[in-house]
Write a protein that holds these residues in place. Structure first.
Motif, short mmCIF file in Angstrom:
data_model
loop_
_atom_site.label_atom_id
_atom_site.label_comp_id
_atom_site.label_asym_id
_atom_site.label_seq_id
_atom_site.Cartn_x
_atom_site.Cartn_y
_atom_site.Cartn_z
N LYS A 14 -7.68 6.75 -5.80
CA LYS A 14 -7.26 5.37 -5.59
C LYS A 14 -6.90 4.70 -6.91
N TYR A 15 -5.98 3.75 -6.79
CA TYR A 15 -5.50 3.01 -7.96
C TYR A 15 -5.06 1.63 -7.50
N LYS A 16 -5.48 0.58 -8.24
CA LYS A 16 -5.12 -0.79 -7.92
C LYS A 16 -4.51 -1.45 -9.15
N GLU A 44 -12.77 8.30 -4.42
CA GLU A 44 -13.69 7.81 -3.39
C GLU A 44 -13.50 8.64 -2.13
N LEU A 51 0.83 -1.20 0.00
CA LEU A 51 0.00 0.00 0.00
C LEU A 51 0.87 1.25 0.00
N GLU A 57 -1.74 -1.19 -4.10
CA GLU A 57 -2.80 -0.20 -4.04
C GLU A 57 -2.20 1.16 -3.70
N TYR A 58 -2.76 2.19 -4.35
CA TYR A 58 -2.30 3.56 -4.17
C TYR A 58 -3.47 4.40 -3.69
N GLN A 59 -3.22 5.23 -2.65
CA GLN A 59 -4.26 6.11 -2.12
C GLN A 59 -3.67 7.50 -1.88
N GLN A 60 -4.28 8.50 -2.48
CA GLN A 60 -3.88 9.89 -2.29
C GLN A 60 -5.03 10.62 -1.62
N HIS A 61 -4.88 10.98 -0.35
CA HIS A 61 -5.95 11.62 0.42
C HIS A 61 -5.84 13.13 0.26
N SER A 90 0.10 4.93 0.67
CA SER A 90 -0.94 5.80 1.20
C SER A 90 -0.30 7.11 1.65
N ALA A 111 -10.48 10.78 -1.89
CA ALA A 111 -9.23 10.04 -1.99
C ALA A 111 -9.10 9.48 -3.40
#
Length: 465
Positions: free
Chosen positions: A444-446, A439, A303, A417-421, A305, A442
């Motif tokens: 998101k990319y998988k 979402e 991850l 998985e990538y998450q940019q908040h 994040s 955030a």
């Protein structure tokens, strides 16, 4: 609020095991005998048939008791008055030995004396080297030697009440508690994960407790107690462990059989687990009982994040992450994780509803690195917005281009998985946004990275602040 657990037991410190019965209630002045006890994660509620009044507690027992919790319970009881009194047998006029005033640094003499006032340690004695008449002086407490064990304080609780039914006394004490422990064992992706759950019951008292019937409750309850007792560990603590034999763990129990804990049932937002057979816990002991063995699914992934920043370039490593889901409720507890029979980390699980996935990370993955660069494309001032809290203020709509580089040094494929908040009043992804989603503010990319693969990705982001 604190998430805590509850254990309902019957205690007896004698060799003969006493059975609690609604039809036959034994009244006793020993507060550790035939007690119906509800044990939480940090304290226990003791419920006993009301005996002769006033109730008497020793100083050792009182140290663990929350005084404001003492009350009477029953189906039809009204308390009209309650008193709590501390009493101790006076030592005034008792014969003691005290360090004589004529003692020197090289020679210490003790003489017989009379304790006149124990609060001030005022003594009366005859020291011929000082005076032929009795003398009085205040002695240091470590200079007084008693002929017998000095009496300790005792605490008396009295009630006046009205009732026509059976009456019980209830109070909280801190020397009994329990919590949940988990072990998560992971193998090849083709093999199912194994999640082992255990009830860890701690008896912090000096005497053994015999548990006839138990109910473990998992949920969120808030009870507090001030006490010197706490969860102890180290060489002074020993554990009595009872697991299923298939786990290859030694069984240490007073009974010839191992108690088992049944399936949980939901009651008023809590989950109740019933222990099938009686068992005992020695003093100063942690006793572990196997709970249910849930069917668990675990997804492993790396991850990335992070929180959105307009500062420009950033870099870092991915986190070794897991997504856990079970077929039944999991109560809060610590979880140790093994992969391929090797310890890889631990985490604290919250109360989890059945089939509700929970994500957690246990450390960095040095084989997965990323670099990110954020570039401002445009900025546009918006019409001033009026707020009842902050008055009139202006907002700016900014458009950014985000370039992301990900490199794997692993010799096998894995999920990433990538998450940019993004913290902003409004967030929008601008087309094209290949495989990126938005979402709850955030990005998101998988994906699945092949062995030693590297990816270069980009997307545009519109942010209103």
């Amino acid at each position: 609020m604190k998430a805590i657990l509850l254990l309902l037991i019957v205690i007896n410190t004698s060799d003969a095991f006493l059975h609690f019965s609604k039809n036959k209630t034994q009244v006793t002045t020993d507060h550790r005998i035939l007690a119906n006890v509800k044990i939480y994660s940090n304290l226990a509620e003791i419920i006993q048939p009301l005996g002769k009044l006033p109730l008497e507690f020793s100083e050792d027992d009182w140290r663990d008791i929350r005084p404001d919790s003492l009350t009477l319970v029953g189906s039809n009881v009204t308390v009209t008055q309650q008193t709590i009194t501390e009493k101790k047998q006076s030592l005034n006029n008792a014969h003691v030995f005290v360090r004589a005033p004529s003692s020197s640094n090289t020679e210490t003499k003790f003489v017989k004396a009379t304790l006149v006032d124990e609060k001030r340690n005022l003594v009366k004695l005859i020291d011929k080297d000082v005076s032929k008449e009795p003398i009085y002086f205040t002695a240091s407490s470590d200079h007084i030697v008693y002929e017998s064990d000095p009496p300790q304080s005792k605490y008396y609780v009295n009630f006046t009440f009205d009732t026509s039914d059976a009456v019980y006394v209830s109070y909280l004490r801190s020397n009994l508690n329990w919590k949940t422990r988990y072990q998560l064992n992971l193998f090849d992706e083709s093999k199912s994960a194994v999640l082992i759950s255990m009830a860890d019951i701690r008896n912090d008292g000096q005497s053994r407790v015999d548990i006839e019937h138990a109910e473990l409750l998992g949920g969120d309850i808030n009870l507090q107690i001030q006490s010197n007792s706490y969860w102890k560990s180290g060489s002074s603590m020993h554990e009595a462990a009872a697991f299923d034999n298939s786990a290859g763990i030694h069984v240490a129990s007073r009974k010839s059989f191992v108690p088992s804990i049944g399936q949980g049932e939901e009651v008023a937002g809590l989950y109740v687990f019933t222990v099938s057979t009686p068992f005992s816990v020695e003093g100063k002991t942690n006793y572990l009982l196997p709970m249910f063995r849930p069917r668990a699914t675990v997804e492993r992934f790396a991850l990335i994040s992070k929180y959105f920043s307009t500062a420009g370039a950033s870099n870092g490593k991915a986190q070794r992450s897991y997504r856990l889901s079970a077929d039944r409720f999991l109560s809060k507890g610590n979880c140790i994780i093994r992969e391929y029979d090797r310890l890889v980390g631990e985490t604290s699980l919250p109360n989890l509803a059945a089939k509700n996935p929970h994500d957690f990370a246990i450390g960095e993955d040095a084989d997965v690195v990323y670099k990110e660069n954020v570039t401002l494309i445009s900025a546009q001032a918006l019409t001033s917005v009026s707020s009842s809290y902050h008055g009139t203020h202006g907002q700016t709509k900014s458009t950014y281009n985000v370039n992301l580089y990900i490199k794997s040094y692993k010799n096998r494929p894995f999920k990433l998985e990538y998450q940019q908040h993004v913290h902003a009043s409004a967030v929008k992804l601008i087309e094209p946004r290949t495989n990126f989603t938005l979402e709850n503010s955030a990005v998101k990319y998988k994906t699945t990275l092949a062995a030693n693969e590297e990816k270069v990705l980009s997307y545009k982001l519109e942010v209103v602040n």
